[in-house]
Design a protein around this motif. Structure first.
Motif, PDB file in Angstrom:
ATOM      1  N   GLU A  26     -19.162  26.472 -34.226  1.00  0.00           N
ATOM      2  CA  GLU A  26     -19.934  25.750 -33.847  1.00  0.00           C
ATOM      3  C   GLU A  26     -20.902  25.934 -35.101  1.00  0.00           C
ATOM      4  O   GLU A  26     -20.686  27.532 -35.794  1.00  0.00           O
ATOM      5  CB  GLU A  26     -20.298  26.772 -32.709  1.00  0.00           C
ATOM      6  CG  GLU A  26     -19.637  26.952 -31.666  1.00  0.00           C
ATOM      7  CD  GLU A  26     -19.823  27.037 -29.892  1.00  0.00           C
ATOM      8  OE1 GLU A  26     -20.183  27.633 -29.211  1.00  0.00           O
ATOM      9  OE2 GLU A  26     -20.668  28.634 -30.848  1.00  0.00           O
ATOM     10  N   GLY A  27     -21.855  24.850 -35.165  1.00  0.00           N
ATOM     11  CA  GLY A  27     -22.732  24.785 -36.301  1.00  0.00           C
ATOM     12  C   GLY A  27     -24.066  24.553 -35.888  1.00  0.00           C
ATOM     13  O   GLY A  27     -23.905  23.407 -34.632  1.00  0.00           O
ATOM     14  N   ALA A  28     -25.431  25.035 -36.310  1.00  0.00           N
ATOM     15  CA  ALA A  28     -26.755  25.166 -35.917  1.00  0.00           C
ATOM     16  C   ALA A  28     -27.595  24.664 -37.111  1.00  0.00           C
ATOM     17  O   ALA A  28     -26.958  25.411 -37.825  1.00  0.00           O
ATOM     18  CB  ALA A  28     -26.682  25.508 -34.672  1.00  0.00           C
ATOM     19  N   TRP A  29     -27.807  23.920 -37.726  1.00  0.00           N
ATOM     20  CA  TRP A  29     -29.012  23.623 -38.420  1.00  0.00           C
ATOM     21  C   TRP A  29     -30.153  23.436 -37.955  1.00  0.00           C
ATOM     22  O   TRP A  29     -30.337  21.986 -37.833  1.00  0.00           O
ATOM     23  CB  TRP A  29     -28.661  22.864 -39.784  1.00  0.00           C
ATOM     24  CG  TRP A  29     -27.483  23.276 -40.157  1.00  0.00           C
ATOM     25  CD1 TRP A  29     -27.090  23.656 -41.367  1.00  0.00           C
ATOM     26  CD2 TRP A  29     -26.123  23.062 -39.669  1.00  0.00           C
ATOM     27  NE1 TRP A  29     -26.045  24.458 -42.007  1.00  0.00           N
ATOM     28  CE2 TRP A  29     -25.342  23.121 -40.604  1.00  0.00           C
ATOM     29  CE3 TRP A  29     -25.362  21.661 -38.964  1.00  0.00           C
ATOM     30  CZ2 TRP A  29     -23.533  22.997 -40.619  1.00  0.00           C
ATOM     31  CZ3 TRP A  29     -23.736  21.538 -38.439  1.00  0.00           C
ATOM     32  CH2 TRP A  29     -23.100  22.633 -39.312  1.00  0.00           C
ATOM     33  N   ASP A  30     -31.221  23.705 -37.535  1.00  0.00           N
ATOM     34  CA  ASP A  30     -32.478  24.052 -36.982  1.00  0.00           C
ATOM     35  C   ASP A  30     -33.658  24.125 -37.679  1.00  0.00           C
ATOM     36  O   ASP A  30     -33.711  25.521 -38.618  1.00  0.00           O
ATOM     37  CB  ASP A  30     -32.536  24.742 -35.739  1.00  0.00           C
ATOM     38  CG  ASP A  30     -31.327  24.120 -34.721  1.00  0.00           C
ATOM     39  OD1 ASP A  30     -30.615  23.746 -34.791  1.00  0.00           O
ATOM     40  OD2 ASP A  30     -31.146  24.982 -33.216  1.00  0.00           O
ATOM     41  N   SER A  31     -34.240  23.145 -37.321  1.00  0.00           N
ATOM     42  CA  SER A  31     -35.479  23.535 -38.498  1.00  0.00           C
ATOM     43  C   SER A  31     -36.690  23.236 -37.271  1.00  0.00           C
ATOM     44  O   SER A  31     -36.171  22.805 -36.501  1.00  0.00           O
ATOM     45  CB  SER A  31     -35.770  22.707 -40.196  1.00  0.00           C
ATOM     46  OG  SER A  31     -35.471  21.303 -39.047  1.00  0.00           O
ATOM     47  N   GLN A  32     -38.128  24.261 -37.364  1.00  0.00           N
ATOM     48  CA  GLN A  32     -39.056  23.797 -36.579  1.00  0.00           C
ATOM     49  C   GLN A  32     -40.255  24.086 -37.921  1.00  0.00           C
ATOM     50  O   GLN A  32     -40.076  25.562 -38.134  1.00  0.00           O
ATOM     51  CB  GLN A  32     -39.162  24.910 -35.225  1.00  0.00           C
ATOM     52  CG  GLN A  32     -37.835  24.868 -34.793  1.00  0.00           C
ATOM     53  CD  GLN A  32     -37.502  26.081 -33.555  1.00  0.00           C
ATOM     54  OE1 GLN A  32     -38.433  26.655 -33.386  1.00  0.00           O
ATOM     55  NE2 GLN A  32     -36.767  26.180 -32.934  1.00  0.00           N
ATOM     56  N   ILE A  33     -41.494  23.677 -37.207  1.00  0.00           N
ATOM     57  CA  ILE A  33     -42.678  23.079 -37.994  1.00  0.00           C
ATOM     58  C   ILE A  33     -43.352  23.616 -37.461  1.00  0.00           C
ATOM     59  O   ILE A  33     -43.513  22.790 -36.333  1.00  0.00           O
ATOM     60  CB  ILE A  33     -42.911  22.413 -39.243  1.00  0.00           C
ATOM     61  CG1 ILE A  33     -41.032  22.476 -39.900  1.00  0.00           C
ATOM     62  CG2 ILE A  33     -43.799  22.387 -39.525  1.00  0.00           C
ATOM     63  CD1 ILE A  33     -41.468  20.933 -41.112  1.00  0.00           C
ATOM     64  N   GLY A  34     -44.485  24.841 -37.163  1.00  0.00           N
ATOM     65  CA  GLY A  34     -45.243  24.527 -36.209  1.00  0.00           C
ATOM     66  C   GLY A  34     -46.683  24.433 -36.951  1.00  0.00           C
ATOM     67  O   GLY A  34     -47.134  25.312 -37.720  1.00  0.00           O
TER      68      GLY A  34
END
Lengths: 879, 273
Positions: free
Chosen positions: A399-407
């Motif tokens: 399982e791989g997750a590459w999440d990015s979040q900009i707030g």
């Protein structure tokens, strides 16, 4: 009695002018015992034309009344297991007893096999598809429906002899698991030569002769060596430009099968849920093997509304999934399932927060604009061998997750930007095998996994300047964090059942090693000293023996679980020179008792002890900047909780009067070794620390529910209410405070079917929440919602629905209202297998939703920007 | 995503039945030496001749008592009796039948006891054995190797033609039918919506005829059919009544399910008296 009268009447009607003859007597066996159920028949002499008959009663007596003009008659007495007696008598009333001789002659055995387009060999039935399919049929599901014994429900589920099939094989291979509908509805029947029903199919072959299965499996035999088929769904709408696409082609050959699915939409449908499979095995992995990634760091997010996602989810999702199955030598099967998901979500809104402290109230207004990007890859390789001697299933999964979040967040005229990179990789292997040890069948389970989660959060401008930068404002801060985990879990179990009792022992060893490294860097290069970094080594081992015993007798059912666990914890941060070592043995008995007082009343109760230990995100010695206004360190011993639980329930069901009522009460008393201290800073930032001080928490919810069905009105009414009380202590700005939260919920529903083509459903829901800090009561929050749905079915193939919802929230400043209305129209062209659907969501373009959350020391009011009014048109076809 | 509503229902119903259907308590009420198997061909939707389907039944008979039940129901009961604590997951794999009724004919006391489970409730009602007014005809034919004679009766809104054989001197038959001087080999209503036919006669070692000990809700025949019809008219309401809850993504599914149930518009007993 009535039969006597009827026979008598019959005799009278048949022969109205004749005199009545009454013959009576007793029938006994050779020992003189009365014979019940023997038939006494009066025939025309020398024939088998019945004039009258009677069956002997429990005393062996019979009495036949009839009228006949014949002078002589035959009387015949028969009983199963006795020799038949025939006597010729004169047509006159008389008393006649019979003593029957037993007879060892057996009945002629017969066994008729019907049905012919169907062949039966052993446990396998074969249906020739050509004999059953009709011209208008398209898919194999249509043809299946016509086969005797097979039934296809509207949702696609296949039943054989009234019960669901347990496997759906295509050429003996199980590519799709439970999702066979995809193949069943899209595979044209002309591609299929034969349907095989495998009766009493035990999917795990080693259990075949041991664990009885009465379910059948279906096997589809294909005509050709390869078949290509599939399904497509295309939708488009406005505004803005909307799309909703689903294309699923598939390929079946004798040794190889594949199914690919591509789905994309920006209409608020969260198709990510489709690639989630929640089988029992997976649930167990989640519970025991801490497979869920921990979100240590985050950007400030808006709390999402509690109503359907289609109203608020601003998404742009692409989902690609591929499934491939290949048959190997020696009866091994190899399956590869891969899915990739890319989703871009936006959130807009603002929150207004009030922090209540014993001395002060702090208000904070934040305007938020968030962009969330998700990239997820999941792939699994499963090798299975399923024969009479072996059951082995091994899955290797990544399982791989590459999440990015900009707030970007605006508070008090200043702009805060937050940038989160959240990655998670996990590689694990699960082995499940069933084998014999002597005569006992054992189940062995083994899990080995490793994961790594690097996370990074950047905030500009830098918060907490007093703590992090000696009170001097600064530009940027970066929090880096990496968690590495190795996890093992092995167990062996079996079940032994004796009359009324069953025992299921399980022995296992679970071991986990985690390494947490974190650091805080100011203005790109200034790494903060020790207290702001972690280098934590966490090791935990559990050796467990669990015996579950169940006992059932008459109306009682008792279950006792008594797991004994040895826990070993070794926690150390060498840099900070902190360490903790714990060795503890826990016994956690849990007893539950059920009593069925009558068919209407039922009582249940349970009581138990439970121990809980903290996880790595509940103790670390150096500060971690979790989000722009939350910095935490939990420099305290390992959290250890001891729970005492009690529950009791009463239910009353009277199906004759269509009344149901129940009440359930739960009580949990938890002793905790730690008390959490929240420091509120003047800018609204909070700092959480934990100190060692025994404290307790009481949680006692009670629920009740009443419903009644009014058959004459075709109406069902349900009312339900719940009350929850929570009491606990917390340190707020250096003072120990007792906090009491109270929640009320009242809920009701009325459903009425006015006619075959029109029905309605109305729901009302109200919640009331209040809390008390140090005997000072804060204002109560009231939320209520009402929804009314009208469904119309004007003609076969047409469906029209109007759905409305009204929501009102009483906030601490004012009230807010929202009104939503949607319409749906669907046209089903059954012959062409095409569905057309038109949806108009949020007709009144209600865009702003305000809600409040109450927690132990704050009220948060969230303003969430909803999806605009939108129209969507969809077409579904077969490839 | 289309929700598998039938499974939802099954699981809801199951959660209520767990308590009282594990480790069924049965008592022996007689001993059978023969198994009589009947095949029922029936048409659940009176408007659709293509809806004809079939189910197998078993009649266990001793001199004073008999029990008539679907084969799947019989298997389910035998499994449940043997396993005191079945794995809840495996419950789903137990045989199921559209015909949940058990019909006990008590020749000693002259009564029929009809038992049926609706969701998790076990109901029973009684009816006298002698409700059948048979008219014996002269026609004869051999059916499945047994010489048979014709008899006719009317019951619960249907007219039946029965073929019985004196070679098996047992006054029993399928469903509630009884009272002929021989076993009923074939019986059907004149519209042929319900056709029972004897397909197997087999001698067996003496086997207990059992009856569930579980407390049953004793009711009148009319009241029972009222409850049953309410279930078919509005199953969701009835399930929610029992404390279960079902959520549908799409209200259309409720309609589809109701339509499905409405296709079962042709019960064997058309008129309840």
């Amino acid at each position: 009695m009535s039969r006597q009268v009827l026979c008598w009447l019959f005799a009278i009607v048949s022969f109205p002018a004749l005199a009545q003859t009454v013959i009576s007597g007793k029938i006994t066996d050779e020992e003189g015992g009365a014979l019940l159920g023997a038939s006494v028949v009066i025939n025309h002499k020398g024939t088998d034309h019945i004039i009258a008959y009677r069956i002997s009663d429990s005393e062996g007596n019979y009495k036949i009344s009839f009228s006949s003009n014949e002078t002589e008659l035959d009387i015949q007495v028969r009983s199963l297991g006795f020799k038949t007696v025939t006597k010729t008598i004169l047509n006159a009333s008389l008393n006649l007893d019979f003593k029957l001789e037993s007879d060892t002659t057996l009945l002629k055995e017969i066994s008729v096999k019907a049905l012919s387009s169907i062949k039966k060999e052993g446990d396998t039935l074969r249906y020739q598809v050509e004999d059953f399919a009709k011209t208008q049929d398209r898919s194999i599901a249509d043809a299946l429906q016509r086969m005797p014994g097979i039934e296809v429900l509207t949702n696609g589920q296949v039943l054989y002899q009234g019960k669901p099939i347990n496997k759906y094989y295509i050429e003996g291979l199980d590519l799709l698991g439970g999702k066979y509908n995809l193949a069943n509805e899209n595979l044209p029947h002309r591609e299929v030569s034969e349907i095989q029903v495998l009766e009493n199919h035990q999917p795990i072959q080693i259990l075949d002769s041991l664990v009885f299965s009465d379910q059948a499996a279906l096997n589809i035999k294909l005509k050709n060596n390869s078949t290509f088929t599939g399904r497509a769904e295309v939708g488009s709408g406005a505004s803005p430009l909307l799309w909703d696409v689903n294309i699923s082609p598939m390929l079946f050959t004798k040794k190889r099968q594949a199914l690919v699915s591509y789905q994309t939409n920006n209409s608020g449908a969260n198709v990510a849920s489709q690639v989630k499979t929640l089988t029992i095995e997976n649930l167990r992995e989640q519970q025991e093997n801490s497979s869920e990634p921990i979100d240590w760091l985050g950007i400030s997010q808006l709390s999402t509304p509690q109503f359907p996602e289609k109203r608020w989810l601003e998404n742009n999702i692409h989902l690609l999934s591929g499934n491939h199955l290949q048959q190997l030598k020696n009866k091994y099967e190899l399956r590869i399932n891969t899915s990739y998901l890319n989703d871009h979500q936006r959130q807009e809104g603002f929150t207004s927060t009030l922090f209540f402290t014993p001395t002060d109230t702090v208000a904070l207004l934040e305007e938020q604009n968030n962009q969330l990007n998700f990239n997820r890859l999941e792939t699994s390789l499963t090798l299975q061998k399923n024969t009479n001697e072996t059951y082995l299933k091994n899955s290797l999964k990544f399982e791989g997750a590459w999440d990015s979040q900009i707030g970007s967040l605006r508070a008090d005229e200043s702009l805060v930007t937050q940038d989160l990179a959240n990655r998670h990789y996990r590689l694990f292997n699960t082995l499940n095998t069933v084998f014999f040890l002597g005569n006992q069948l054992l189940t062995l389970y083994s899990y080995v996994g490793s994961s790594k989660s690097p996370q990074a959060l950047r905030i500009n401008p830098g918060p907490f300047e007093d703590l992090l930068n000696n009170g001097i404002p600064y530009d940027k801060v970066a929090q880096g964090l990496t968690l590495e985990t190795i996890h093992l879990n092995n167990s062996v179990s079996f079940t032994k059942a004796l009359k009324g009792f069953s025992f299921s022992p399980e022995l296992g060893l679970r071991s986990e090693r985690q390494q947490l490294t974190t650091q805080i860097t100011l203005d790109e290069n200034q790494t903060l000293p020790n207290g702001f970094a972690n280098d934590l080594d966490w090791a935990s081992t559990q050796l467990y023996a669990d015996v579950k015993s169940q006992f059932k007798r008459k109306q009682w059912r008792i279950e006792l679980k008594s797991p004994v666990r040895f826990h070993r914890y070794r926690i150390e941060d060498t840099t900070l020179q902190e360490r903790e070592a714990i060795d503890r043995l826990t016994v956690e008995p849990h007893l539950s008792v059920g009593f069925e007082a009558s068919p209407f009343w039922r009582l249940t109760t349970s009581a138990g002890l439970r121990n809980r230990f903290g996880a790595i995100n509940q103790m670390y010695y150096g500060y971690i900047l979790r989000n722009y206004r939350d910095i935490q360190r939990i420099n305290a011993p390992l959290p250890q909780l001891a729970d005492r639980t009690f529950s009791g329930g009463i239910s009353y069901r009277n199906p004759l009067k269509s009344i149901f009522w129940n009440v359930i009460y739960n009580y949990t008393y938890s002793e905790n070794n730690l008390l959490y201290q929240t420091q509120l800073l003047t800018n609204g930032a909070t700092e959480l620390q934990a100190i060692e001080q025994p404290n307790n928490r009481i949680n006692s919810p009670v629920n009740t529910r009443l419903s009644k069905y009014f058959g004459e009105l075709d109406t069902n009414v349900t009312l339900s209410a719940s009350f929850g009380l929570q009491e606990f202590q917390q340190i707020l700005n250096d003072q120990t405070t007792t906090i009491e939260n109270q929640n009320w919920r009242v809920w009701g529903k009325i459903e009425t079917d006015f006619t075959d083509w029109f029905n309605t459903e109305y729901r009302a829901d109200g919640t009331f929440a209040s809390n008390q800090i140090q005997n000072q009561t804060n204002s109560t929050i009231v939320q209520q919602s009402h929804s009314l749905n009208l469904n119309f079915y004007p003609k076969e193939g047409h469906y029209f629905a109007l759905q409305t919802e009204y929501i009102q929230n009483t906030l601490f400043s004012q009230n807010t209202e929202n009104f939503f209305a949607d319409v749906i129209y669907r046209l089903t062209l059954e012959k062409k297998n095409i569905d057309l659907e038109l949806q108009w969501n949020n007709i009144f373009d209600s865009r702003n939703y305000r809600t409040t959350n109450i927690n132990s020391f704050s009220y948060v009011e969230t303003h969430f920007l909803l999806r605009p009014s939108q129209v969507l048109m969809k077409v579904k076809v077969s490839l | 995503m289309v929700k598998n509503y039938f499974q939802v229902i099954i699981s809801v119903v199951f959660s209520f039945t767990t308590f009282n259907s594990f480790g069924q308590n049965n008592e022996a009420i007689g001993q059978a030496r023969y198994h009589f198997k009947y095949l029922l061909n029936y048409q659940p939707d009176s408007t659709d001749i293509n809806s004809v389907t079939s189910e197998e039944f078993m009649l266990q008979s001793s001199t004073h008592i008999s029990k008539f039940q679907s084969i799947n129901g019989y298997k389910r009961d035998s499994i449940l009796t043997k396993i005191s604590f079945p794995d809840p997951q495996r419950m789903g794999s137990l045989p199921k039948s559209r015909f949940r009724e058990v019909i006990l004919k008590d020749y000693k006391n002259g009564k029929i006891t009809y038992r049926e489970r609706i969701l998790s409730d076990h109901f029973e009602y009684e009816e006298p054995l002698g409700v059948f007014n048979w008219a014996i005809g002269q026609e004869k034919q051999t059916i499945n190797g047994y010489p048979c004679q014709k008899a006719t009766t009317t019951y619960a809104g249907r007219t039946y033609e029965a073929w019985f054989t004196q070679e098996i001197p047992n006054t029993d038959g399928p469903y509630k039918f009884n009272g002929l001087p021989g076993l009923i080999v074939k019986i059907y209503d004149t519209k042929k919506h319900y056709v029972y036919e004897l397909t197997e006669v087999k001698q067996i070692p003496p086997t207990d005829i059992t009856k569930e000990k579980e407390p049953h809700i004793t009711t009148g025949k009319k009241e029972f059919y009222k409850v049953k019809n309410e279930f078919y008219d509005n199953p969701i309401a009835k399930i929610e009544q029992m404390g279960g809850s079902i959520t549908f993504d799409d209200p259309n599914q409720i309609k589809m399910m109701q339509d499905k149930l409405k296709k079962r518009n042709n019960p064997i007993e058309l008129v309840i008296e």
